[in-house]
Motif scaffolding. Structure first.
Motif, PDB file in Angstrom:
ATOM      1  N   UNK A 121       0.842  -1.203   0.000  1.00  0.00           N
ATOM      2  CA  UNK A 121       0.000   0.000   0.000  1.00  0.00           C
ATOM      3  C   UNK A 121       0.875   1.249   0.000  1.00  0.00           C
ATOM      4  N   UNK A 122       1.949   1.221   0.780  1.00  0.00           N
ATOM      5  CA  UNK A 122       2.879   2.361   0.815  1.00  0.00           C
ATOM      6  C   UNK A 122       3.520   2.555  -0.562  1.00  0.00           C
ATOM      7  N   UNK A 123       3.927   1.455  -1.193  1.00  0.00           N
ATOM      8  CA  UNK A 123       4.527   1.543  -2.534  1.00  0.00           C
ATOM      9  C   UNK A 123       3.517   2.132  -3.522  1.00  0.00           C
ATOM     10  N   UNK A 125       1.044   4.098  -2.746  1.00  0.00           N
ATOM     11  CA  UNK A 125       0.895   5.508  -2.374  1.00  0.00           C
ATOM     12  C   UNK A 125       2.004   6.368  -2.948  1.00  0.00           C
TER      13      UNK A 125
ATOM     14  N   UNK B 106       1.628   9.994   2.514  1.00  0.00           N
ATOM     15  CA  UNK B 106       1.284   8.740   1.830  1.00  0.00           C
ATOM     16  C   UNK B 106      -0.095   8.258   2.271  1.00  0.00           C
ATOM     17  N   UNK B 110      -3.167   7.762  -0.266  1.00  0.00           N
ATOM     18  CA  UNK B 110      -3.848   6.464  -0.351  1.00  0.00           C
ATOM     19  C   UNK B 110      -5.331   6.608  -0.056  1.00  0.00           C
TER      20      UNK B 110
END
Lengths: 161, 243
Positions: A121-123, A125, B106, B110
């Motif tokens: 998820x961080x990647x 983002x 981030x 997201x």
């Protein structure tokens, strides 16, 4: 048509190879330095080479397994959901983390799956952030009407601002 | 006759030896630092009559940016050591602050792009569901199960998903317009979906202004359209149209 990546069955093999190469190169650097530092004077070069030969392929294999498994799940999720969005990577990461920790039991699987999903998820983002920064702000106005030419200017009346 | 071994007797015999070996370790009495900050503890040295000066206890290592653990109190530091501690703690704070900012950024990206129910990803999924359930689309592209959706092609070999090209604009009346397009592909052919959503001030969700699909060689198919909504006539209630 997307020419940048291989279609789904072959991308697994491609990314397995890429991940193995990255792991092997990174492992060579890491274990080279580690072997050099842990060897006695006079045997440092041979110690570094021995450490590289022993450990770099192992790290490459670990990376390769992760990459191959992740892409397998990614292709499977794409096939099931029939759409491409960031959820695919997050779901595939969750499944990969769980699969790699399966020998450790339920708790280990749960922790591995969650941490891997968060990492992916961080990647995603970061990817979204780069997309926002680099992509030009394209105006996506309504689609042009088929067969409609440029409209002639109105003959009379005031133009409305 | 066997001689029996008595450990207590052996210890009693050795006691004089232990007495000579014992060393006085309490030559210097350094009082423990109290919890109050009203006074600084000073080491009280025993006065010696010999010519040698008294040894001022164990010397501590000088505090630097790298080795500072915070064990030495602020009042006992020299100006250089105070600067070192301040530098170390400032750097630590900067690292933590940068981490917090990046994590927040981030998380925000997201949420706004993936997790939010009003994100472009959410509307992309809803639009895809609407397209798959349309009989007109199924007749052109193939059965519902075969229709897949994806965004723009990327020349980057690292990009797994083909990203969605979208933009959100706010007009002079404060209405937000979200527009994006994506490609749909089935067993029989492929097309381009155009989505235009609007969110008026005070509304939570976007509503479809337009959802249309272009398939090459066929007329555009409108699944949601403002014009279509305008054409619908409201029913009469008590002889009048109320909306």
């Amino acid at each position: 048509m997307d020419h940048s990546r291989d279609p789904c069955p072959w991308v697994i093999l491609n990314d397995f190879g890429g991940a193995f190469a990255m792991g092997a190169v990174g492992g060579a650097v890491w274990h080279g330095i580690k072997g050099f530092r842990n060897s006695p004077y006079g045997e440092r070069r041979i110690g570094a080479l021995t450490a590289i030969k022993a450990r770099a392929p192992v790290l490459g294999g670990n990376f390769g397994v992760w990459g191959g498994l992740f892409n397998t799940y990614d292709c499977a999720v794409k096939g099931i959901r029939k759409k491409e969005d960031p959820w695919n990577a997050i779901i595939a990461g969750f499944m990969t983390g769980g699969s790699l920790a399966v020998r450790g039991g339920y708790k280990s699987m749960r922790n591995g799956a969650i941490s891997c999903a968060v990492l992916l998820a961080v990647i995603e983002g970061v990817g979204i952030g780069f997309n926002r920064m680099t992509a030009e702000n394209t105006r996506l106005d309504g689609p042009p009407m088929p067969g409609a030419g440029p409209e002639p200017p109105s003959a009379g009346g005031l133009a409305v601002a | 006759m066997a001689v029996s071994y008595h450990p207590t007797e052996a210890i009693a015999l050795l006691k004089p030896v232990f007495r000579h070996l014992r060393v006085r370790t309490t030559q210097f009495h350094t009082p423990r630092a109290s919890f109050t900050t009203s006074h600084t503890p000073r080491a009280t040295h025993r006065t010696s009559t010999s010519s040698h000066p008294s040894n001022p206890g164990p010397t501590r290592r000088s505090v630097t940016v790298i080795n500072d653990t915070g064990s030495v109190q602020w009042g006992q530091l020299s100006p250089g050591e105070k600067a070192a501690r301040t530098t170390q703690q400032s750097l630590n704070f900067i690292v933590v602050a940068v981490g917090v900012v990046l994590t927040g950024t981030i998380s925000y990206l997201l949420f706004t792009d993936v997790f939010s129910p009003t994100s472009k990803t959410a509307y992309f999924n809803r639009s895809h569901t609407l397209i798959r359930s349309s009989p007109a689309i199924q007749s052109l592209l193939g059965p519902s199960d075969s229709i897949r959706a994806y965004g723009e092609s990327s020349w980057s070999r690292m990009a797994r998903n083909r990203f969605l090209s979208a933009n959100v604009e706010t007009d002079k009346w404060g209405t937000e317009h979200m527009r994006f397009r994506f490609f749909v592909e089935g067993d029989l052919g492929m097309g381009t979906a155009h989505v235009h959503l609007v969110r008026r001030p005070g509304d939570i969700e976007y509503v479809y202004e337009e959802l249309s699909v272009d398939v090459k060689g066929h007329r555009r198919i409108y699944l949601e359209s403002k014009e279509e909504k305008k054409g619908k006539v409201a029913p009469k209630i008590f002889g009048a149209r109320w909306w």
